[in-house]
Write a protein that holds these residues in place. Structure first.
Motif, PDB file in Angstrom:
ATOM      1  N   VAL A   1      -2.183   6.641  -0.688  1.00 16.05           N
ATOM      2  CA  VAL A   1      -3.082   5.967   0.256  1.00 16.05           C
ATOM      3  C   VAL A   1      -2.344   5.884   1.584  1.00 16.05           C
ATOM      4  N   ARG A   2      -2.940   6.448   2.604  1.00 17.94           N
ATOM      5  CA  ARG A   2      -2.309   6.464   3.926  1.00 17.94           C
ATOM      6  C   ARG A   2      -2.957   5.421   4.829  1.00 17.94           C
ATOM      7  N   MET A   3      -2.129   4.801   5.623  1.00 10.29           N
ATOM      8  CA  MET A   3      -2.636   3.920   6.675  1.00 10.29           C
ATOM      9  C   MET A   3      -2.817   4.815   7.891  1.00 10.29           C
ATOM     10  N   VAL A   4      -4.067   5.131   8.192  1.00 10.78           N
ATOM     11  CA  VAL A   4      -4.378   6.113   9.220  1.00 10.78           C
ATOM     12  C   VAL A   4      -4.125   5.546  10.609  1.00 10.78           C
ATOM     13  N   ALA A   5      -4.639   4.356  10.855  1.00 18.42           N
ATOM     14  CA  ALA A   5      -4.549   3.787  12.200  1.00 18.42           C
ATOM     15  C   ALA A   5      -4.998   2.346  12.171  1.00 18.42           C
ATOM     16  N   ALA A   6      -4.721   1.685  13.279  1.00 16.92           N
ATOM     17  CA  ALA A   6      -5.337   0.385  13.545  1.00 16.92           C
ATOM     18  C   ALA A   6      -6.286   0.623  14.712  1.00 16.92           C
ATOM     19  N   GLU A   7      -7.549   0.295  14.519  1.00 13.57           N
ATOM     20  CA  GLU A   7      -8.542   0.515  15.569  1.00 13.57           C
ATOM     21  C   GLU A   7      -8.306  -0.430  16.737  1.00 13.57           C
ATOM     22  N   ASP A   8      -9.004  -0.198  17.838  1.00 11.91           N
ATOM     23  CA  ASP A   8      -8.874  -1.045  19.018  1.00 11.91           C
ATOM     24  C   ASP A   8      -9.081  -2.516  18.689  1.00 11.91           C
ATOM     25  N   GLY A   9     -10.027  -2.796  17.793  1.00 18.60           N
ATOM     26  CA  GLY A   9     -10.288  -4.170  17.405  1.00 18.60           C
ATOM     27  C   GLY A   9      -9.248  -4.730  16.455  1.00 18.60           C
ATOM     28  N   GLY A  10      -8.274  -3.915  16.081  1.00 20.62           N
ATOM     29  CA  GLY A  10      -7.207  -4.389  15.222  1.00 20.62           C
ATOM     30  C   GLY A  10      -7.382  -4.101  13.751  1.00 20.62           C
ATOM     31  N   ALA A  11      -8.535  -3.565  13.338  1.00 18.20           N
ATOM     32  CA  ALA A  11      -8.763  -3.309  11.920  1.00 18.20           C
ATOM     33  C   ALA A  11      -7.913  -2.139  11.442  1.00 18.20           C
ATOM     34  N   THR A  12      -7.355  -2.281  10.256  1.00 16.61           N
ATOM     35  CA  THR A  12      -6.589  -1.211   9.646  1.00 16.61           C
ATOM     36  C   THR A  12      -7.545  -0.215   9.002  1.00 16.61           C
TER      37      THR A  12
ATOM     38  N   VAL B   1     -17.124  -1.665   0.084  1.00 16.82           N
ATOM     39  CA  VAL B   1     -16.145  -1.334  -0.941  1.00 16.82           C
ATOM     40  C   VAL B   1     -15.128  -2.472  -1.080  1.00 16.82           C
ATOM     41  N   GLY B   2     -14.608  -2.611  -2.284  1.00 14.48           N
ATOM     42  CA  GLY B   2     -13.501  -3.530  -2.541  1.00 14.48           C
ATOM     43  C   GLY B   2     -12.351  -2.736  -3.128  1.00 14.48           C
ATOM     44  N   LEU B   3     -11.146  -3.003  -2.658  1.00  8.73           N
ATOM     45  CA  LEU B   3      -9.947  -2.352  -3.177  1.00  8.73           C
ATOM     46  C   LEU B   3      -9.006  -3.422  -3.706  1.00  8.73           C
ATOM     47  N   LEU B   4      -8.293  -3.104  -4.766  1.00 10.73           N
ATOM     48  CA  LEU B   4      -7.272  -4.004  -5.303  1.00 10.73           C
ATOM     49  C   LEU B   4      -6.002  -3.193  -5.508  1.00 10.73           C
ATOM     50  N   PHE B   5      -4.940  -3.613  -4.832  1.00  9.59           N
ATOM     51  CA  PHE B   5      -3.619  -3.032  -5.022  1.00  9.59           C
ATOM     52  C   PHE B   5      -2.789  -4.049  -5.785  1.00  9.59           C
TER      53      PHE B   5
ATOM     54  N   ALA C   1     -16.503   0.068 -11.256  1.00 16.82           N
ATOM     55  CA  ALA C   1     -15.098  -0.282 -11.034  1.00 16.82           C
ATOM     56  C   ALA C   1     -14.284   0.849 -11.627  1.00 16.82           C
ATOM     57  N   SER C   2     -13.417   1.412 -10.836  1.00 16.11           N
ATOM     58  CA  SER C   2     -12.622   2.537 -11.312  1.00 16.11           C
ATOM     59  C   SER C   2     -11.247   2.486 -10.663  1.00 16.11           C
ATOM     60  N   HIS C   3     -10.378   3.380 -11.080  1.00 20.50           N
ATOM     61  CA  HIS C   3      -9.053   3.418 -10.478  1.00 20.50           C
ATOM     62  C   HIS C   3      -8.834   4.783  -9.843  1.00 20.50           C
ATOM     63  N   ARG C   4      -7.923   4.801  -8.917  1.00 18.31           N
ATOM     64  CA  ARG C   4      -7.442   6.037  -8.309  1.00 18.31           C
ATOM     65  C   ARG C   4      -5.926   5.941  -8.334  1.00 18.31           C
ATOM     66  N   GLY C   5      -5.266   7.072  -8.458  1.00 19.44           N
ATOM     67  CA  GLY C   5      -3.819   7.048  -8.520  1.00 19.44           C
ATOM     68  C   GLY C   5      -3.206   8.304  -7.957  1.00 19.44           C
ATOM     69  N   GLY C   6      -1.905   8.224  -7.754  1.00 20.60           N
ATOM     70  CA  GLY C   6      -1.142   9.348  -7.231  1.00 20.60           C
ATOM     71  C   GLY C   6       0.285   8.906  -7.017  1.00 20.60           C
ATOM     72  N   ALA C   7       1.054   9.751  -6.421  1.00 20.31           N
ATOM     73  CA  ALA C   7       2.431   9.393  -6.089  1.00 20.31           C
ATOM     74  C   ALA C   7       2.408   8.286  -5.036  1.00 20.31           C
TER      75      ALA C   7
ATOM     76  N   ILE D   1       0.838  -1.205   0.000  1.00 19.06           N
ATOM     77  CA  ILE D   1       0.000   0.000   0.000  1.00 19.06           C
ATOM     78  C   ILE D   1       0.868   1.250   0.000  1.00 19.06           C
ATOM     79  N   ARG D   2       1.897   1.285   0.834  1.00 19.48           N
ATOM     80  CA  ARG D   2       2.783   2.455   0.888  1.00 19.48           C
ATOM     81  C   ARG D   2       3.467   2.724  -0.448  1.00 19.48           C
ATOM     82  N   GLU D   3       3.780   1.669  -1.199  1.00 20.39           N
ATOM     83  CA  GLU D   3       4.489   1.803  -2.478  1.00 20.39           C
ATOM     84  C   GLU D   3       3.559   2.002  -3.669  1.00 20.39           C
ATOM     85  N   ALA D   4       2.259   1.805  -3.468  1.00 17.58           N
ATOM     86  CA  ALA D   4       1.303   1.825  -4.582  1.00 17.58           C
ATOM     87  C   ALA D   4       1.099   3.226  -5.146  1.00 17.58           C
ATOM     88  N   ASP D   5       1.054   3.296  -6.488  1.00 15.20           N
ATOM     89  CA  ASP D   5       0.673   4.547  -7.145  1.00 15.20           C
ATOM     90  C   ASP D   5      -0.681   4.409  -7.846  1.00 15.20           C
ATOM     91  N   THR D   6      -1.301   3.233  -7.708  1.00 14.16           N
ATOM     92  CA  THR D   6      -2.605   2.958  -8.308  1.00 14.16           C
ATOM     93  C   THR D   6      -3.382   2.011  -7.407  1.00 14.16           C
TER      94      THR D   6
END
Length: 140
Positions: free
Chosen positions: A60-71, A96-100, A50-56, A21-26
């Motif tokens: 996509v940032r990993m904001v946090a892991a919740e108390d229950g452990g979910a990213t 939602v479904g995401l594909l990296f 179905a669509s794409h999103r992109g950037g440097a 995820i950190r390395e993804a540009d799409t």
């Protein structure tokens, strides 16, 4: 060809998935909706996108892991073609479904989760999508 390694898990992403995820540009994004209560579920009341999103890398940032452990993931959704298919679907149905993908190595990360959309964040002409991961499949 040899067997591909596969890991299946819940909402907490392993280090290899976080790295992808950190390395993804799409990313590819799947959304949909079914009409509300009492609405017939004919083709006019269904919507899939179905669509794409992109950037440097790192868009996509990993904001946090919740108390229950979910990213929790987050990305700014820039203005696109003005049809709002993806955003409209997410407002109607948060699933939602995401594909990296790592095209060079052939690695795929499938994520299922629920999304929310914050309008006017970080600027008035933008919106931010936040995804709480519920499950994932990492294929290498």
């Amino acid at each position: 060809a040899g067997a591909r390694a596969r890991s299946v898990g819940g909402g907490r992403l392993p280090a290899a998935a976080a790295s992808l995820i950190r390395e993804a540009d799409t990313l590819f994004l799947a959304t949909g909706f079914v009409g509300g209560p009492g609405v017939p579920t004919d083709a006019a009341q269904l919507g899939m996108d179905a669509s794409h999103r992109g950037g440097a890398p790192g868009f996509v940032r990993m904001v946090a892991a919740e108390d229950g452990g979910a990213t929790v993931l987050s990305f700014v959704d820039l203005p696109g073609n003005g049809h709002f298919n993806t955003i409209g679907n997410l407002v109607a149905d948060s699933r939602v479904g995401l594909l990296f993908t790592d095209f060079a190595r052939g690695t795929l990360l499938h994520i299922s989760g629920t999304a929310s959309v914050a309008f006017g964040v970080p600027r008035s002409d933008m919106r931010t999508v936040t995804v709480r991961v519920s499950s994932h499949v990492l294929r290498r």
